[in-house]
Design a protein around this motif. Structure first.
Motif, PDB file in Angstrom:
ATOM      1  N   UNK A  70       2.673 -64.733  18.232  1.00  0.00           N
ATOM      2  CA  UNK A  70       2.597 -65.323  16.891  1.00  0.00           C
ATOM      3  C   UNK A  70       1.249 -66.007  16.666  1.00  0.00           C
ATOM      4  N   UNK A  71       0.803 -66.758  17.663  1.00  0.00           N
ATOM      5  CA  UNK A  71      -0.494 -67.451  17.537  1.00  0.00           C
ATOM      6  C   UNK A  71      -1.625 -66.441  17.420  1.00  0.00           C
ATOM      7  N   UNK A  72      -1.599 -65.397  18.246  1.00  0.00           N
ATOM      8  CA  UNK A  72      -2.642 -64.372  18.190  1.00  0.00           C
ATOM      9  C   UNK A  72      -2.685 -63.712  16.825  1.00  0.00           C
ATOM     10  N   UNK A  73      -1.519 -63.412  16.270  1.00  0.00           N
ATOM     11  CA  UNK A  73      -1.463 -62.793  14.948  1.00  0.00           C
ATOM     12  C   UNK A  73      -2.085 -63.664  13.878  1.00  0.00           C
ATOM     13  N   UNK A  74      -1.837 -64.962  13.944  1.00  0.00           N
ATOM     14  CA  UNK A  74      -2.407 -65.890  12.945  1.00  0.00           C
ATOM     15  C   UNK A  74      -3.901 -66.076  13.145  1.00  0.00           C
ATOM     16  N   UNK A  75      -4.320 -66.224  14.387  1.00  0.00           N
ATOM     17  CA  UNK A  75      -5.730 -66.487  14.676  1.00  0.00           C
ATOM     18  C   UNK A  75      -6.589 -65.260  14.390  1.00  0.00           C
ATOM     19  N   UNK A  76      -6.077 -64.095  14.733  1.00  0.00           N
ATOM     20  CA  UNK A  76      -6.876 -62.875  14.613  1.00  0.00           C
ATOM     21  C   UNK A  76      -6.879 -62.277  13.209  1.00  0.00           C
ATOM     22  N   UNK A  77      -6.103 -62.811  12.313  1.00  0.00           N
ATOM     23  CA  UNK A  77      -6.054 -62.276  10.951  1.00  0.00           C
ATOM     24  C   UNK A  77      -7.443 -62.362  10.318  1.00  0.00           C
ATOM     25  N   UNK A  78      -8.099 -61.202  10.216  1.00  0.00           N
ATOM     26  CA  UNK A  78      -9.405 -61.122   9.570  1.00  0.00           C
ATOM     27  C   UNK A  78     -10.564 -61.667  10.386  1.00  0.00           C
ATOM     28  N   UNK A  79     -10.426 -61.773  11.701  1.00  0.00           N
ATOM     29  CA  UNK A  79     -11.493 -62.320  12.548  1.00  0.00           C
ATOM     30  C   UNK A  79     -11.829 -61.374  13.679  1.00  0.00           C
ATOM     31  N   UNK A  80     -13.010 -61.558  14.214  1.00  0.00           N
ATOM     32  CA  UNK A  80     -13.404 -60.843  15.422  1.00  0.00           C
ATOM     33  C   UNK A  80     -13.085 -61.720  16.626  1.00  0.00           C
ATOM     34  N   UNK A  81     -12.984 -61.104  17.798  1.00  0.00           N
ATOM     35  CA  UNK A  81     -12.651 -61.865  19.001  1.00  0.00           C
ATOM     36  C   UNK A  81     -13.834 -62.711  19.452  1.00  0.00           C
ATOM     37  N   UNK A  82     -13.553 -63.954  19.853  1.00  0.00           N
ATOM     38  CA  UNK A  82     -14.567 -64.862  20.372  1.00  0.00           C
ATOM     39  C   UNK A  82     -14.799 -64.584  21.852  1.00  0.00           C
ATOM     40  N   UNK A  83     -15.861 -65.181  22.386  1.00  0.00           N
ATOM     41  CA  UNK A  83     -16.115 -65.044  23.822  1.00  0.00           C
ATOM     42  C   UNK A  83     -15.065 -65.856  24.595  1.00  0.00           C
ATOM     43  N   UNK A  84     -14.803 -65.423  25.819  1.00  0.00           N
ATOM     44  CA  UNK A  84     -13.771 -66.044  26.638  1.00  0.00           C
ATOM     45  C   UNK A  84     -14.380 -67.024  27.634  1.00  0.00           C
ATOM     46  N   UNK A  85     -13.587 -68.010  28.029  1.00  0.00           N
ATOM     47  CA  UNK A  85     -14.006 -68.924  29.086  1.00  0.00           C
ATOM     48  C   UNK A  85     -14.108 -68.135  30.391  1.00  0.00           C
ATOM     49  N   UNK A  86     -14.813 -68.644  31.399  1.00  0.00           N
ATOM     50  CA  UNK A  86     -14.934 -67.907  32.666  1.00  0.00           C
ATOM     51  C   UNK A  86     -13.582 -67.578  33.306  1.00  0.00           C
ATOM     52  N   UNK A  87     -12.635 -68.502  33.250  1.00  0.00           N
ATOM     53  CA  UNK A  87     -11.319 -68.265  33.847  1.00  0.00           C
ATOM     54  C   UNK A  87     -10.568 -67.165  33.094  1.00  0.00           C
ATOM     55  N   UNK A  88     -10.594 -67.247  31.764  1.00  0.00           N
ATOM     56  CA  UNK A  88      -9.932 -66.218  30.967  1.00  0.00           C
ATOM     57  C   UNK A  88     -10.634 -64.873  31.124  1.00  0.00           C
ATOM     58  N   UNK A  89     -11.957 -64.901  31.278  1.00  0.00           N
ATOM     59  CA  UNK A  89     -12.703 -63.670  31.476  1.00  0.00           C
ATOM     60  C   UNK A  89     -12.287 -62.988  32.777  1.00  0.00           C
TER      61      UNK A  89
END
Length: 157
Positions: A70-89
């Motif tokens: 649900x959060x991803x759907x709201x955040x990504x609506x009409x946006x490009x993906x941001x860079x990830x933190x080293x841990x998430x990367x």
């Protein structure tokens, strides 16, 4: 920590003992594998301890997956993906290398299933596929650890 959790589980009335193990299974880092071990070591039948620890873990994981989706759907609506933190990367690289199946089955060696599943969904994986493989992983880890606990009790008394 495990002994204090065992004491807590044993302090519950006998008819609520399994509920305590289910709650333990829902806690990240305890999950189905430690929940089933604690359930078996605290005197519950493995035929009760293992399924209720698995059930608690699955319910908790589902909450994380649906929340992340649900959060991803709201955040990504009409946006490009941001860079990830080293841990998430690092997790993303493993996801790209091993896919949903590999990260679901082996991810519990590094992070709890709840966090792993939420991260996989946030990377854009298909929610239902993540749920399927996380459930398989949770069941396998819970069964293996619960059976090892049973054999450990039988061997070491």
């Amino acid at each position: 920590m495990i002994s204090s959790v065992q004491e807590w589980a044993l302090s519950l009335p006998w008819f609520l003992h399994w509920v305590g193990i289910m709650v333990l299974g829902a806690i990240p880092f305890v999950e189905s594998y430690l929940g089933s071990i604690i359930g078996v070591l605290s005197g519950l039948s493995p035929f009760v301890a293992i399924p209720v620890a698995i059930g608690g873990n699955v319910v908790s994981m589902l909450a994380f997956v649906f929340g992340a989706h649900a959060v991803r759907g709201r955040v990504m609506a009409g946006r490009e993906e941001d860079s990830l933190s080293p841990r998430k990367q690092k997790v993303k690289e493993r996801f790209d290398k091993y896919g949903v199946v590999g990260v679901s089955l082996l991810g519990q060696l590094v992070l709890p299933s709840q966090i792993t599943s939420a991260l996989i969904v946030s990377f854009g994986a298909v929610r239902n596929r993540v749920i399927l493989w996380q459930v398989i992983s949770i069941v396998l880890w819970g069964l293996v650890c619960g059976v090892l606990a049973v054999y450990g009790i039988n061997v070491f008394g």
